[in-house]
Design an enzyme around this catalytic site. Structure first.
Site, PDB file in Angstrom:
ATOM      1  N   ASP A  74       0.839  -1.201   0.000  1.00 56.69           N
ATOM      2  CA  ASP A  74       0.000   0.000   0.000  1.00 56.69           C
ATOM      3  C   ASP A  74       0.878   1.258   0.000  1.00 56.69           C
ATOM      4  OD1 ASP A  74      -2.330   1.442   0.008  1.00 56.69           O
ATOM      5  OD2 ASP A  74      -3.070   0.666   1.908  1.00 56.69           O
ATOM      6  N   GLU A  76       2.715   7.018  -2.496  1.00 59.02           N
ATOM      7  CA  GLU A  76       2.425   8.200  -3.312  1.00 59.02           C
ATOM      8  C   GLU A  76       2.855   9.500  -2.620  1.00 59.02           C
ATOM      9  OE1 GLU A  76      -0.755   5.045  -3.587  1.00 59.02           O
ATOM     10  OE2 GLU A  76      -0.189   6.441  -1.980  1.00 59.02           O
ATOM     11  N   ASP A 132      -8.870   3.805  -3.272  1.00 57.88           N
ATOM     12  CA  ASP A 132     -10.014   4.051  -2.396  1.00 57.88           C
ATOM     13  C   ASP A 132     -11.207   4.621  -3.162  1.00 57.88           C
ATOM     14  OD1 ASP A 132      -8.295   3.200  -0.480  1.00 57.88           O
ATOM     15  OD2 ASP A 132      -7.937   5.175   0.405  1.00 57.88           O
TER      16      ASP A 132
END
Length: 772
Positions: free
Chosen positions: A413, A416, A479
């Site tokens: 995950d 970024e 998401d």
């Protein structure tokens, strides 16, 4: 970034210097170097001042042309994308009277020396062009220098790609910055920003810069694609090919092919969800509940809270809820499950690892040498510096301990939100490392899995990406929220990513944020289980189907079993993706680029060459979708539909348009309970609408990626021949064919879907006549 005020004027403080002519040039081995002043030189006195651009044309491999334009030559240590450059490749170079030509395969660039322009062609067909006032060195008062290119767009030309963009699928009219951000799926931001676009005119453009690249796609100049970077040089490639598939094939030859995920990863993944409460009893109840309801479950994923709160990442199980993780994982694996755990590249201050990481220089630093920290996501967290080989080894070592416990793969995950006010171990530019960071992060994890289990077993579930990250599959869409609109925007993002060199893609079935209504859950489940990879995951509530309604159980069971059954077809498609680079999940334009109705389609897609999927995006079950020419067949209902038009249908929750392209062979396996089994045994070949004198073929790959089975079928009038090799025990169903006669070597029987032949030899050729 916009530099002009309308078409005629520049913005205040902007100066644009564009090549006017080629004053001099050198043919330097396998390249051409152009010296292009920004003014016409009428007398020698005008050569005493600049600017002048130095433009180098070369080719790294067939059908790709590289253009590097420079104002000043700067030498600094920067991250660079890992490219497969063939230094031995020799393009053809021709010096004509007024023009210079560099030809690579069937793609060439033609330079006008007198009135500067560069025109790119494939087999004599103009692809795009740049000329006076398009390429340029630009200064902006108070901001510094930029390099820009503008490439022409022709009438009706549509632009696709640029990463996983959730905005409109066709990028014309959009301003897009290649800058990874954690913005969800409902904004212009993207987790996976890729400076590569492809157009329906049959070429691609890759801008070879890991830093921010600013694109104006038919926006600032409405008949051009503009891209610009800060600094003194610009490096880009024009990629040709006979069709869009070959363009992507050539692009991924340069930047890396998508690796082949293991067959088991194509099965259903179920997670604990994010902020829910869970322990071993909860996890076991989910796994047992799926088993009791006859729902094939292949992977169980532990999200963030497998570690103790405030301590992400410590890579240590929270002993309060998982006191015996080794035996817990053993018990889960005895149920036939693979295990995935959530990780990220951040180390919280409360983690037992933070002090060790900071002391040894494993974290990104500030100018004063202290570890960079902030409180967003985890209090006081630092970020692992993957430019430090010792940090990579340390990080991989912590993951290796989890593999020893029984973990099979990782959800990588984040990656970024990487700061730019930091110092890297190897001194690389933090602006250029912002996007590139995710490549190093995921590479460390993927390489560990490949080293430990072999490349054929290595798989990630990754969120962030940059150029080359397709080598570390699988990627998921981030998401999304529990709305039909978000389901559609997720699909747009996936299709854009697949047009950017990525082969495999997934998403959170029913949405990550909030909890879906039962109807949305069921519609999204059908879509998710007809994506390359399928995961039930959410934020604050569990995603097991029985918590929605009993029909949800039926829907997840049906489509999970359907996916397992067509794995011989899906896995063969995946193998082709790994070999050729063409994505397994494809926008319609990639398969039907000559059908202009497909240019803008973004609510349906092709799953491999032969299956069209049109998800249902509303509670009522109505769906509008387009079928190209030919007679298509719904794989589920066996209904035949004439193409070349829009279709308007209504479907219950156990159905959707899953349409088979005419002249197709779909290989169906004998196992509906797991995705990984012997695809070369007890296989049924469904043959659809054979075309006159149009042979159809299907290659079947073993689970280790070897092409071992082959089926060929051809029709001449009413006469049909089918040849099968490499398959142990098989049957053939001629879909929508009622009766056959004049058989050679076998006999057909009636079947609800058509005429069925049960044949038990490993290879033979069967001939027959269709009579009904």
């Amino acid at each position: 970034m916009k530099f002009t005020d309308g078409f005629w004027q520049k913005r205040k403080g902007v100066a644009i210097h564009s090549p006017a002519e080629v004053r001099d040039y050198r043919i330097n081995g396998n390249s051409i170097i152009l010296y292009a002043p920004v003014n016409k030189i009428l007398h020698r006195g005008q050569t005493l001042q600049g600017p002048m651009l130095t433009i180098e044309l070369s080719s790294p491999c067939s059908d790709i042309i590289r253009v590097v334009s420079r104002h000043f030559i700067k030498r600094q240590k920067d991250p660079e994308f890992e490219l497969n450059i063939n230094n031995g490749f020799v393009p053809e170079i021709c010096d004509e009277d007024r023009q210079l030509v560099l030809k690579s395969g069937e793609t060439l660039v033609r330079v006008d020396k007198v009135d500067f322009s560069m025109s790119f062609y494939y087999r004599g067909r103009l692809l795009t062009k740049t000329g006076r006032g398009q390429m340029g060195y630009i200064t902006v008062e108070g901001q510094g220098a930029y390099m820009r290119e503008q490439l022409d767009l022709s009438v009706g030309e549509c632009v696709y790609g640029l990463g996983e963009r959730f905005s409109a699928f066709v990028k014309n009219g959009q301003s897009i910055d290649i800058w990874n951000e954690d913005g969800g799926t409902s904004s212009e931001q993207a987790y996976k920003s890729i400076p590569f676009y492809i157009t329906n005119k049959g070429y691609g453009v890759f801008v070879n810069h890991p830093e921010k690249v600013s694109f104006e796609v038919a926006s600032e100049a409405v008949s051009r694609v503009q891209f610009s970077v800060s600094g003194e040089s610009l490096d880009y490639f024009v990629v040709g090919g006979r069709d869009l598939k070959e363009v992507i094939h050539n692009y991924t030859a340069l930047t890396g092919r998508p690796s082949l995920p293991p067959a088991w990863s194509f099965g259903l993944w179920l997670t604990t969800s994010f902020t829910t409460d869970y322990d071993e009893n909860t996890v076991a109840s989910f796994a047992d509940g799926m088993l009791q309801r006859d729902i094939p479950l292949r992977v169980f994923h532990f999200d963030c809270f497998w570690m103790k709160e405030y301590e992400w990442c410590s890579f240590q199980w929270d002993k309060e809820v998982f006191p015996d993780p080794v035996n817990m994982l053993k018990r889960l694996k005895e149920k036939g499950l693979k295990i995935c755990v959530w990780i990220n590249p951040y180390i919280a201050q409360k983690s037992v690892l933070f002090g060790q990481a900071a002391e040894n220089g494993y974290l990104l630093k500030l100018e004063d040498g202290e570890a960079w920290q902030w409180d967003l996501w985890q209090p006081g967290m630092g970020i692992v510096d993957f430019t430090n080989p010792a940090a990579c080894e340390w990080y991989a070592g912590k993951l290796n301990e989890l593999l020893d416990m029984g973990v099979d793969c990782f959800k990588t995950d984040f990656g970024e939100r990487i700061p730019t006010d930091v110092v890297y171990h190897n001194g690389e530019d933090p602006q250029k490392m912002h996007n590139y960071y995710t490549y190093l992060y995921n590479k460390v994890v993927y390489d560990l899995l490949a080293q430990r289990f072999g490349k054929e077993e290595a798989v990630l579930f990754a969120r962030s990406a940059t150029v080359g990250s397709q080598k570390f599959p699988v990627h998921w869409g981030g998401d999304c929220v529990s709305r039909y609109e978000s389901m559609a925007e997720s699909l747009r993002g996936g299709l854009s990513l697949c047009m950017s060199g990525f082969g495999f893609w997934s998403h959170d079935i029913s949405g990550f944020e909030n909890t879906a209504a039962p109807d949305l859950y069921k519609r999204w489940a059908a879509f998710g289980l007809l994506s390359t990879h399928s995961r039930l995951h959410g934020s604050s509530s569990y995603r097991v189907p029985w918590l929605f309604d009993e029909e949800s159980v039926d829907v997840v069971r049906y489509f999970s079993r359907l996916k397992c059954s067509i794995m011989p077809y899906l896995f063969s498609t995946a193998c082709d993706t790994a070999i050729c680079g063409v994505p397994s999940m494809r926008p319609m334009i990639l398969e039907f680029e000559r059908d202009r109705a497909c240019d803008y389609l973004d609510t349906q897609y092709m799953l491999g060459d032969s299956l069209l999927v049109a998800p249902v995006f509303n509670e009522e079950g109505s769906v509008d979708y387009y079928l190209p020419e030919g007679t298509w067949t719904n794989f589920i209902s066996n209904r035949r539909v004439s193409g070349g038009a829009w279709q308007y249908e209504k479907h219950d929750f156990m159905s959707l348009p899953l349409m088979v392209r005419p002249n197709s062979i779909i290989a169906v396996g004998s196992n509906e309970n797991v995705p990984d089994y012997d695809y070369l045994k007890d296989t049924t070949f469904h043959i659809f609408e054979l075309g006159e004198a149009e042979p159809a073929a299907a290659t079947i790959y073993s689970m280790d990626g070897r092409p071992e089975g082959l089926v060929r079928a051809a029709r001449n009038g009413e006469n049909v021949s089918v040849a099968v090799s490499g398959i142990r025990n098989y049957s053939i169903i001629m879909r929508n064919v009622g009766a056959v006669s004049n058989l050679k070597g076998a006999s057909f029987e009636a079947h609800p879907l058509g005429a069925e032949l049960i044949y038990l030899e490993g290879s033979d050729e069967i001939t027959f006549k269709i009579v009904g």
